[in-house]
Design a protein around this motif. Structure first.
Motif, PDB file in Angstrom:
ATOM      1  N   THR A  93       0.910  -1.192  -0.088  1.00  8.60           N
ATOM      2  CA  THR A  93      -0.143  -0.098   0.001  1.00  8.60           C
ATOM      3  C   THR A  93       0.888   1.354   0.085  1.00  8.60           C
ATOM      4  O   THR A  93       2.267   1.129   0.299  1.00  8.60           O
ATOM      5  CB  THR A  93      -0.800   0.113   1.165  1.00  8.60           C
ATOM      6  N   VAL A 142      -2.668  -1.096   7.415  1.00  9.78           N
ATOM      7  CA  VAL A 142      -2.896  -2.335   6.787  1.00  9.78           C
ATOM      8  C   VAL A 142      -1.597  -2.806   6.280  1.00  9.78           C
ATOM      9  O   VAL A 142      -0.838  -2.123   5.845  1.00  9.78           O
ATOM     10  CB  VAL A 142      -3.820  -1.899   5.530  1.00  9.78           C
ATOM     11  N   GLU A 157      -2.530  -9.918   5.000  1.00 10.26           N
ATOM     12  CA  GLU A 157      -3.851 -10.167   4.187  1.00 10.26           C
ATOM     13  C   GLU A 157      -3.576 -11.422   3.484  1.00 10.26           C
ATOM     14  O   GLU A 157      -4.612 -12.427   3.443  1.00 10.26           O
ATOM     15  CB  GLU A 157      -4.412  -8.959   3.893  1.00 10.26           C
ATOM     16  N   SER A 188      -0.482  -5.613   3.915  1.00 11.62           N
ATOM     17  CA  SER A 188      -0.644  -6.414   2.806  1.00 11.62           C
ATOM     18  C   SER A 188      -0.122  -8.045   2.704  1.00 11.62           C
ATOM     19  O   SER A 188      -1.084  -8.826   2.448  1.00 11.62           O
ATOM     20  CB  SER A 188      -0.297  -5.818   1.455  1.00 11.62           C
TER      21      SER A 188
END
Length: 573
Positions: A299, A377, A382, A379
């Protein structure tokens, strides 16, 4: 009355071996025949006696008697040949130096069992790394029916004849003194490469133990450093290579280069057995390695953090060249930022605390910490969660190099309802064994650090996620070797999570495309790297990253390293 031969009579009178609902008139008839005419009038009885004698007869002294006593194990041919050679040619003193995954523990178990059956040994001491004590104890009991016990208390040294203990415990007082007072028929030492230095307490301790037979197990070939070679062989069989000055004169050009290679090899082969996967006589069918490289896009906040930390590392690496402590911190930081924000964050905080009076450095580190806090977040996390949900019915081991990443993963996976257990080097022996059992019986995922992964065998699991990639290819092979080894019945799936446009992408290129690290077993990679003078692999990579003008030059120089490793592998085979 003719007397019934004792062997046959003992069989006949063991009525409990015959189900009571069977017709037993034949036994009564046989008893009557013995009383009237003697047993040898019946051909069937003679055949029974003859077969009994044949079964008990040893046809060849060189045969392994233990093979008929192994109900829970079928050894491979190379393991049987190794045991025979140790028994008949090396007289119970040998270095077992097979490549990783070929079953040195099984070979040692065969040798121990054979010597026990022949009545040549009774008291046996087995010294292994702490993480392997229970594994060794289990294997000896379950596969060989050898009544070994794991050492836990001081009084056990003298009570039990066959004891498995950690080297670290054994060499400490008061255990050391108790051991050195006893006479052992056989001593077995696993991870014996830790005995190469004659000036260490390990070497001195093993040398002082009184023993008839000794087995040293190590996957690390010993022909690289000539002095270490001499020390190890002398520990095993004093005088085999002559006095030290004679060894220097006859076999050493310098510390690393041998002379009179054929003569030296002949002497070494008298005490060392090394089986390689590439040997023609090793006909083993290992399951396939199926590799999936998963590219991850960062991100914007992650990209900013990566770029800022990379610039910080490059700017200070040259400044601290020669200062090993600060250089190591910078290398660690550069590697951690590809693993997790949390790992890099902790290192930044520690660097801030150790930055002394440099206000400029403190301010720069604080700026990086603030940028790190903006990353909400992650990545890679995830992608890992998504992959684990795809593999919901499969056991998976996730490897990371960093404790902070391990704890971060444990926390986040728990939030997703994924059952996990940790495994790391800091756990004591009992906790490691407990984690292994929980992983096998309860949890879907084990999250292991590099240190924790050493020595564990996970054949019941066939999925590996490399959450971050080690810069040293030897560590990659050690990870894969935890599941891709003898006893694995399924194909092994390897998932490499790699962040695009980072040093991790270049490392994956080196490991995957240049040296096929994930698909092939390279074998003695540590020896190859040592010969190529690339033992400090992390520093080599860091130098490339700092000195290269752009990504294209990084890729080109890493390709050069890959080609050198490939050539070294070919020469080693």
């Amino acid at each position: 009355m003719t007397k019934v031969p004792e062997k046959i009579y003992s069989l006949l009178r063991e009525d409990q071996m015959i189900p009571i609902h069977f017709d037993q008139e034949w036994i009564e008839h046989l008893q009557s025949t013995f009383q009237q005419d003697g047993p040898w009038d019946m051909w069937e009885v003679f055949q029974m006696a003859y077969q009994a004698e044949e079964m008990m007869k040893i046809k060849d002294f060189d045969e392994l008697q233990c093979l008929s006593h192994l109900s829970n194990l079928t050894p491979f041919p190379h393991q049987i040949e190794t045991a025979k050679k140790v028994l008949n040619e090396m007289h119970g003193r040998a270095i077992l130096a097979d490549e990783v995954g070929l079953g040195k523990t099984i070979e040692a178990g065969l040798i121990i069992k054979e010597y026990l059956i022949r009545g040549l040994v009774k008291k046996i001491l087995i010294l292994v790394p702490a993480s392997l004590v229970l594994q060794w104890t289990r294997e000896l009991n379950q596969k060989f029916d050898i009544p070994a016990v794991a050492q836990k208390k001081e009084w056990m040294w003298e009570k039990y004849d066959i004891i498995v203990a950690s080297m670290d415990t054994a060499k400490r007082p008061p255990h050391r003194e108790i051991i050195l007072k006893q006479d052992y028929d056989m001593l077995v030492v696993d991870e014996a490469h830790k005995l190469k230095n004659k000036n260490t307490k390990n070497w001195e301790f093993i040398n002082n133990i009184r023993k008839k037979f000794i087995l040293l197990l190590t996957a690390t070939p010993i022909q690289n450093d000539m002095i270490e070679l001499y020390n190890l062989v002398t520990l095993l069989k004093p005088g085999q290579l002559g006095r030290y000055y004679h060894f220097q004169k006859e076999h050493m050009k310098d510390k690393r280069s041998p002379k009179n290679k054929e003569r030296l090899r002949a002497e070494i082969e008298k005490v060392m057995i090394r089986n390689k996967r590439s040997d023609e006589n090793i006909q083993l069918e290992f399951p396939k390695r199926i590799v999936r490289n998963i590219a991850i896009e960062l991100t914007e906040p992650e990209r900013r953090l990566y770029d800022e930390i990379s610039n910080f590392v490059k700017g200070n690496y040259r400044k601290y060249r020669g200062d090993m402590q600060n250089m190591l911190a910078l290398i660690t930081l550069q590697r951690e930022i590809c693993s997790s924000r949390d790992a890099a964050f902790i290192t930044l905080v520690n660097m801030f605390k150790k930055s002394g009076g440099s206000e400029e450095m403190k301010e720069e580190i604080l700026r990086l910490i603030r940028i790190a806090k903006e990353v909400e977040v992650q990545s890679k996390l995830e992608k890992a969660i998504s992959l684990l949900k795809e593999l919901k019915n499969e056991k998976v081991i996730i490897f990371t190099e960093y404790r902070a990443t391990q704890e971060f993963l444990m926390s986040k996976l728990a939030e997703e309802g994924i059952r996990t257990v940790p495994y790391r080097g800091g756990f004591n022996r009992g906790k490691k064994d407990w984690m292994m059992e929980l992983f096998e019986r309860k949890a879907q995922v084990m999250v292991a650090t590099e240190a924790g992964g050493e020595g564990i065998n996970l054949q019941f699991c066939n999925h590996i996620i490399n959450y971050d990639l080690p810069w040293n290819p030897m560590r990659v092979e050690q990870r894969i070797g935890r599941v891709h080894r003898l006893g694995q019945t399924k194909d092994v799936y390897i998932y490499n999570l790699s962040t695009n446009q980072t040093i991790e992408e270049h490392i994956l290129y080196l490991l995957h495309e240049k040296i096929n690290m994930f698909e092939n077993v390279i074998g003695s990679l540590d020896t190859i790297l040592e010969k190529l003078q690339m033992k400090d692999f992390e520093s080599n990579i860091m130098d490339i990253m700092i000195e290269a003008k752009d990504d294209q030059e990084v890729r080109k120089r890493l390709a050069g390293i890959g080609n050198r490793i490939k050539n070294g592998v070919k020469e080693n085979r």
